[in-house]
Design a protein around this motif. Structure first.
Motif, PDB file in Angstrom:
ATOM      1  N   ARG A 121       0.846  -1.196   0.000  1.00 28.74           N
ATOM      2  CA  ARG A 121       0.000   0.000   0.000  1.00 28.74           C
ATOM      3  C   ARG A 121       0.874   1.235   0.000  1.00 28.74           C
ATOM      4  NH1 ARG A 121      -2.753   1.803   5.035  1.00 28.74           N
ATOM      5  NH2 ARG A 121      -1.551   3.679   4.700  1.00 28.74           N
TER       6      ARG A 121
ATOM      7  N   ASN B 123      -5.253   4.369  -0.557  1.00 27.81           N
ATOM      8  CA  ASN B 123      -5.582   3.446   0.512  1.00 27.81           C
ATOM      9  C   ASN B 123      -5.712   2.019   0.004  1.00 27.81           C
ATOM     10  OD1 ASN B 123      -6.338   4.700   3.302  1.00 27.81           O
ATOM     11  ND2 ASN B 123      -6.921   6.183   1.764  1.00 27.81           N
ATOM     12  N   LYS B 124      -5.681   1.819  -1.289  1.00 26.64           N
ATOM     13  CA  LYS B 124      -5.926   0.477  -1.801  1.00 26.64           C
ATOM     14  C   LYS B 124      -4.675  -0.381  -1.696  1.00 26.64           C
ATOM     15  CE  LYS B 124      -4.897   1.285  -6.685  1.00 26.64           C
ATOM     16  NZ  LYS B 124      -5.443   1.195  -8.058  1.00 26.64           N
TER      17      LYS B 124
ATOM     18  N   HIS C 198     -15.690   2.224   9.647  1.00 28.23           N
ATOM     19  CA  HIS C 198     -14.576   2.462   8.723  1.00 28.23           C
ATOM     20  C   HIS C 198     -15.018   3.324   7.554  1.00 28.23           C
ATOM     21  CE1 HIS C 198     -12.072  -1.304  10.000  1.00 28.23           C
ATOM     22  NE2 HIS C 198     -11.975  -0.310  10.852  1.00 28.23           N
TER      23      HIS C 198
ATOM     24  N   ASN D 250     -13.239   3.489   4.616  1.00 30.38           N
ATOM     25  CA  ASN D 250     -12.941   2.797   3.357  1.00 30.38           C
ATOM     26  C   ASN D 250     -13.649   1.466   3.275  1.00 30.38           C
ATOM     27  OD1 ASN D 250     -11.017   4.773   2.641  1.00 30.38           O
ATOM     28  ND2 ASN D 250      -9.407   3.685   3.729  1.00 30.38           N
TER      29      ASN D 250
ATOM     30  N   ALA E 261     -13.841  -5.810   1.882  1.00 31.27           N
ATOM     31  CA  ALA E 261     -12.932  -5.409   2.953  1.00 31.27           C
ATOM     32  C   ALA E 261     -13.242  -3.990   3.384  1.00 31.27           C
ATOM     33  CB  ALA E 261     -11.474  -5.512   2.500  1.00 31.27           C
ATOM     34  N   SER E 262     -12.803  -3.660   4.591  1.00 28.35           N
ATOM     35  CA  SER E 262     -12.952  -2.283   5.070  1.00 28.35           C
ATOM     36  C   SER E 262     -11.700  -1.886   5.835  1.00 28.35           C
ATOM     37  CB  SER E 262     -14.188  -2.137   5.955  1.00 28.35           C
ATOM     38  OG  SER E 262     -13.993  -2.745   7.225  1.00 28.35           O
ATOM     39  N   SER E 263     -11.481  -0.580   5.945  1.00 29.17           N
ATOM     40  CA  SER E 263     -10.343  -0.082   6.716  1.00 29.17           C
ATOM     41  C   SER E 263     -10.604   1.359   7.108  1.00 29.17           C
ATOM     42  CB  SER E 263      -9.045  -0.176   5.910  1.00 29.17           C
ATOM     43  OG  SER E 263      -9.002   0.797   4.895  1.00 29.17           O
TER      44      SER E 263
ATOM     45  N   GLN F  41      -6.494  -3.685   6.033  1.00 27.88           N
ATOM     46  CA  GLN F  41      -7.860  -3.950   5.635  1.00 27.88           C
ATOM     47  C   GLN F  41      -8.360  -5.197   6.358  1.00 27.88           C
ATOM     48  OE1 GLN F  41      -8.341  -3.935   1.360  1.00 27.88           O
ATOM     49  NE2 GLN F  41      -7.237  -2.009   1.153  1.00 27.88           N
TER      50      GLN F  41
END
Lengths: 118, 118
Positions: free
Chosen positions: A95, A104-105, B29, B31, B92-94, B107
């Motif tokens: 990342r 952020n990916k 989150h 993202n 996914a999340s972050s 994530q």
């Protein structure tokens, strides 16, 4: 564009022994983060360990440690005292260090399938 | 612990159908991400979102769309399903990446949906 390469599609280790999974990446950024994720047969991706590029010290989490070579753009995962529960697909991920939006990916490698022999 | 829940573990649909895959996270989150996982290709990003009603294309957005009307929910839509969209889909999340405390946030993934298009 950044890329992540895992050159070992499959690996095998005897229980209680040590195994190292390889990962290389390509980037022009100086600030970034690297991750190893584990995906067991149950399918849920689990974070194993993370490394910040600005840190020289290699990250360690119990039996898991990394060998981070920034100049060589290498980020290998060492599993010590392998256990049957370590059998899984392992993904290396990158990342970028800029903040916000697209950075952020995660960029993933293609994975290494680790078998643990009793 | 962060919980990312995908609405189905397995789903079978027919060619041409409109398909909805739902994902909910419980950790506030910013993202959220949708990936597709195929053997030998690793995880490839389809779409992601860093705020309500915001979306950005990933690496393989063709044939897909997304919706994020609420912060906790991120939907992936196959407008007209085709057989080449048969795959494992991971949500996914972050936290939103920021300098300092949250800079290395990983994530968190759901269990995946194995989608078959017949």
């Amino acid at each position: 564009a950044q890329t992540v390469t895992q050159s070992q599609p499959e690996m095998s280790v005897q229980e209680a022994e040590t195994v190292t999974l390889s990962c290389t990446y390509d980037t022009s950024e100086s600030d970034y983060y690297l991750f190893w994720y584990k995906q067991p047969p149950s399918r849920q991706m689990i974070l194993v360990i993370r490394q910040e590029a600005y840190k020289q010290q290699n990250a360690t989490e119990n039996r898991f440690s990394v060998n981070f070579q920034k100049a060589a753009k290498s980020f290998s995962l060492k599993i010590s005292d392998s256990q049957l529960g370590d059998a899984a697909m392992y993904f290396c991920a990158y990342r970028g260090g800029n903040y916000g939006g697209a950075t952020n990916k995660l960029i993933f490698g293609t994975g290494t399938l680790l078998a643990v022999q009793p | 612990d962060v919980k990312v829940t995908q609405s189905s573990r397995y789903l079978v649909k027919r060619t041409g159908e409109k398909v909805f895959l739902e994902c909910v996270q419980d950790m506030d989150h910013e993202n959220m991400f949708w990936y597709r996982q195929d053997p030998g290709l690793g995880l490839r990003l389809i779409y992601f979102s860093y705020d309500v009603k915001m979306k950005e294309k990933g690496d393989i957005p063709e044939g897909y769309s997304v919706s994020r009307e609420k912060k906790e929910r991120f939907s992936l839509i196959l407008e007209s399903a085709s057989t080449n969209q048969t795959s494992m889909y991971l949500c996914a999340s972050s936290l939103f990446g920021r300098a300092g405390l949250y800079s290395n946030q990983p994530q968190h993934f759901g269990d995946g949906t194995r989608l078959s298009i017949l």
